[in-house]
Design a protein around this motif. Sequence first.
Motif, short mmCIF file in Angstrom:
data_model
loop_
_atom_site.label_atom_id
_atom_site.label_comp_id
_atom_site.label_asym_id
_atom_site.label_seq_id
_atom_site.Cartn_x
_atom_site.Cartn_y
_atom_site.Cartn_z
N GLN A 14 0.83 -1.20 0.00
CA GLN A 14 0.00 0.00 0.00
C GLN A 14 0.87 1.25 0.00
OE1 GLN A 14 -3.73 0.27 2.22
NE2 GLN A 14 -2.91 2.06 3.26
N ALA A 15 1.91 1.27 0.80
CA ALA A 15 2.78 2.44 0.88
C ALA A 15 3.43 2.73 -0.48
CB ALA A 15 3.86 2.24 1.95
N VAL A 16 3.92 1.69 -1.14
CA VAL A 16 4.56 1.85 -2.46
C VAL A 16 3.55 2.36 -3.48
CG1 VAL A 16 5.57 0.57 -4.39
CG2 VAL A 16 6.40 0.18 -2.08
N CYS A 17 2.38 1.74 -3.50
CA CYS A 17 1.36 2.10 -4.50
C CYS A 17 0.86 3.53 -4.30
CB CYS A 17 0.20 1.11 -4.47
SG CYS A 17 0.65 -0.52 -5.12
N LEU A 18 0.61 3.90 -3.06
CA LEU A 18 0.12 5.26 -2.81
C LEU A 18 1.19 6.30 -3.15
CD1 LEU A 18 -1.89 4.75 0.52
CD2 LEU A 18 -2.81 5.10 -1.80
N ALA A 19 2.43 6.02 -2.79
CA ALA A 19 3.51 6.97 -3.06
C ALA A 19 3.76 7.14 -4.56
CB ALA A 19 4.80 6.52 -2.37
N ALA A 20 3.62 6.05 -5.31
CA ALA A 20 3.91 6.08 -6.76
C ALA A 20 2.66 6.35 -7.60
CB ALA A 20 4.55 4.77 -7.19
N GLY A 21 1.50 6.37 -6.97
CA GLY A 21 0.26 6.57 -7.72
C GLY A 21 -0.12 5.37 -8.57
N LEU A 22 0.16 4.18 -8.08
CA LEU A 22 -0.15 2.94 -8.80
C LEU A 22 -1.52 2.41 -8.39
CD1 LEU A 22 3.29 1.13 -8.42
CD2 LEU A 22 2.40 2.22 -10.50
N ARG A 23 -2.30 2.00 -9.39
CA ARG A 23 -3.60 1.36 -9.13
C ARG A 23 -3.46 -0.14 -9.37
NH1 ARG A 23 -8.54 3.53 -9.80
NH2 ARG A 23 -8.99 2.14 -11.53
N VAL A 24 -4.12 -0.91 -8.52
CA VAL A 24 -4.00 -2.37 -8.53
C VAL A 24 -5.36 -3.02 -8.72
CG1 VAL A 24 -3.45 -4.34 -7.04
CG2 VAL A 24 -1.94 -2.36 -7.07
N ALA A 25 -5.38 -4.14 -9.45
CA ALA A 25 -6.59 -4.95 -9.61
C ALA A 25 -6.23 -6.41 -9.32
CB ALA A 25 -7.16 -4.81 -11.01
N VAL A 26 -7.27 -7.20 -9.07
CA VAL A 26 -7.10 -8.59 -8.68
C VAL A 26 -8.02 -9.48 -9.49
CG1 VAL A 26 -7.31 -10.19 -6.73
CG2 VAL A 26 -6.56 -7.86 -6.32
#
Length: 172
Positions: A14-26
């Motif tokens: 979560q920290a990496v994704c929020l900092a980099a602006g990455l969106r994730v799907a499953v």
Amino acid sequence: MAAPELRALVEPLQAVCLAAGLRVAVAESCTGGRVGDALTDLAGSSGYVAGGVVAYEDAAKTALLGVSPAALGAHGAVSAQVALAMAEGARERFAADLAVAVTGIAGPGGGTAEKPVGLTYIAVADATGGTVRRHAWSGDREANKAASARGALELLLERAVACAAERAARSG
């Protein structure tokens, strides 16, 4: 609440994704939603989790994720090809930067000599392509599902870190 070993992976993800602006799907099959559940157990997940699909039947993999019937027929639902197609389909449908997919045979039945109980493929698709890992878990159904969810989060974290580094290098 997600198991502590899953939460330990979700927090840095979560920290990496929020900092980099990455969106994730499953896209999940044999894990039945455990990966998505682990991701959304942590407050703030709405800042990076786009969504997910539990596609257990082959027809759902085709209808919801765009997995081709030809790939299912040629390789079977539990294969590297289908795992990658599931991840690519989820990434496209949710307009995500990264998508993780899990397909496997949790057990206790359903295994064959070629595809034994515990065989699982985990894939992550991102803008650079896809990564697939094959696992052969040896536990019971619960242990195999838990190991698959953990493996999915590990690979997703690995690719998120790489994507974040690539973004940082480009904006440099």
